[in-house]
Design an enzyme around this catalytic site. Structure first.
Site, PDB file in Angstrom:
ATOM      1  N   GLY A 136     -43.152   1.301  45.994  1.00 30.15           N
ATOM      2  CA  GLY A 136     -42.341   2.497  46.164  1.00 30.15           C
ATOM      3  C   GLY A 136     -41.869   2.676  47.577  1.00 30.15           C
ATOM      4  O   GLY A 136     -41.426   3.750  47.942  1.00 30.15           O
ATOM      5  N   CYS A 137     -41.936   1.643  48.399  1.00 29.82           N
ATOM      6  CA  CYS A 137     -41.685   1.824  49.817  1.00 29.82           C
ATOM      7  C   CYS A 137     -40.203   1.833  50.124  1.00 29.82           C
ATOM      8  O   CYS A 137     -39.376   1.424  49.346  1.00 29.82           O
ATOM      9  CB  CYS A 137     -42.369   0.736  50.631  1.00 29.82           C
ATOM     10  SG  CYS A 137     -41.580  -0.866  50.496  1.00 29.82           S
ATOM     11  N   GLY A 138     -39.901   2.278  51.336  1.00 32.52           N
ATOM     12  CA  GLY A 138     -38.536   2.248  51.800  1.00 32.52           C
ATOM     13  C   GLY A 138     -38.400   1.328  52.972  1.00 32.52           C
ATOM     14  O   GLY A 138     -37.770   0.287  52.895  1.00 32.52           O
TER      15      GLY A 138
END
Length: 285
Positions: free
Chosen positions: A116-118
């Protein structure tokens, strides 16, 4: 349907024992679970990033990641990919041109990717955004084509149908036919796999659009623009930073694409029936 007979890509899912409750009755069964493992990327022997990914279409992933991150400026800068398997995960060893390796060292990022990282592990604010050439006008598209592309993407998500745990990205023609689909536990990974597949194939990326099963985050927009695709259609919303980058680069950004409904955040003139200033549309900064 017997889930054990579903044609899944090797290594994409595994059957695990589960216990649950349905209609107030406890049951024991086996269920498909999406595989998620560490995948490391090395460039000319130097470790660069570790992502958590589904171990399918890894050459596409490696190439797409390198292109969308600006490490490679073209497929011709990649000389080869070697896959090294170990109990703890997979290492993708890329041999790249000296110019690409020098480019990498200039903007080195130490990343530890999460599904779920950016911008996990980016070393400084200067590494967040990079200059991208503006997109050409591209084809005129219709709302019905965008809706068709999203429907076809959903129908082609084999792994998602079985596990309910993965994202997907598709490249669709101007008519909305989904010709390339890639799945992964991470939305960025799915798009990188698609970008890599586009770069390896003969399809002209700028003649169609990309549909994704996630929100339109900054990195999803940046990767789409880097691939030279003029429209990104997302099933969920955009963010302010993603919208600003899309506006600056000439990307048509559509969100909440569900059935025949959608929301256009930037450059609506590329869609037939939506002139640039229709309905008092406000250009984003």
């Amino acid at each position: 349907m017997n889930l054990a007979d579903v044609p899944l890509r090797p290594g994409s899912a595994e059957l695990l024992p589960v216990r649950g409750v349905r209609a107030r009755e406890i049951f024991d069964n086996r269920d498909w679970v999406a595989v998620e493992i560490p995948v490391a990327l090395e460039f000319n022997g130097i470790a660069h990033a570790v992502m958590l990914a589904t171990p399918t279409d890894l050459p596409d992933f490696a190439l797409g990641f390198a292109l969308s991150e600006g490490i490679l400026l073209g497929r011709n800068e990649l000389y080869g990919i070697e896959e090294e398997y170990a109990p703890e995960g997979i290492t993708l060893k890329l041999e790249v041109a000296s110019a690409a390796f020098a480019r990498l060292k200039e903007r080195r990022r130490s990343m530890a990717g999460r599904t779920g990282c950016g911008l996990c592990g980016t070393e400084s604010l200067a590494h967040v955004a990079r200059t991208l050439p503006p997109l050409p006008p591209g084809p005129a598209l219709s709302k019905s084509a965008v809706a068709r592309g999203m429907r076809e993407l959903a129908s082609l998500q084999v792994l998602q149908k079985v596990t309910g745990a993965v994202h997907a990205a598709a490249w669709c023609t101007a008519e909305g036919e989904a010709l390339l689909v890639r799945e992964d536990v991470g939305r960025h990974n799915a798009l990188d796999k698609l970008v890599g597949a586009l770069a390896k194939g003969t399809l002209a990326a700028s003649t169609g659009f990309i549909a994704v099963t996630s929100r339109a985050s900054f990195e999803m927009v940046q990767k789409t623009v880097a691939a030279g695709v003029p429209l990104l259609a997302a099933v969920s919303a955009s963010t302010s930073m993603a919208t600003a980058v899309a506006q600056e680069t000439g990307l048509t950004l559509a969100g909440f694409v569900r059935g025949d409904d959608l929301v256009i955040y930037t450059h609506p003139g590329r869609l037939n029936g939506l002139p640039a200033n229709a309905g008092g549309f406000q250009q984003c900064m």
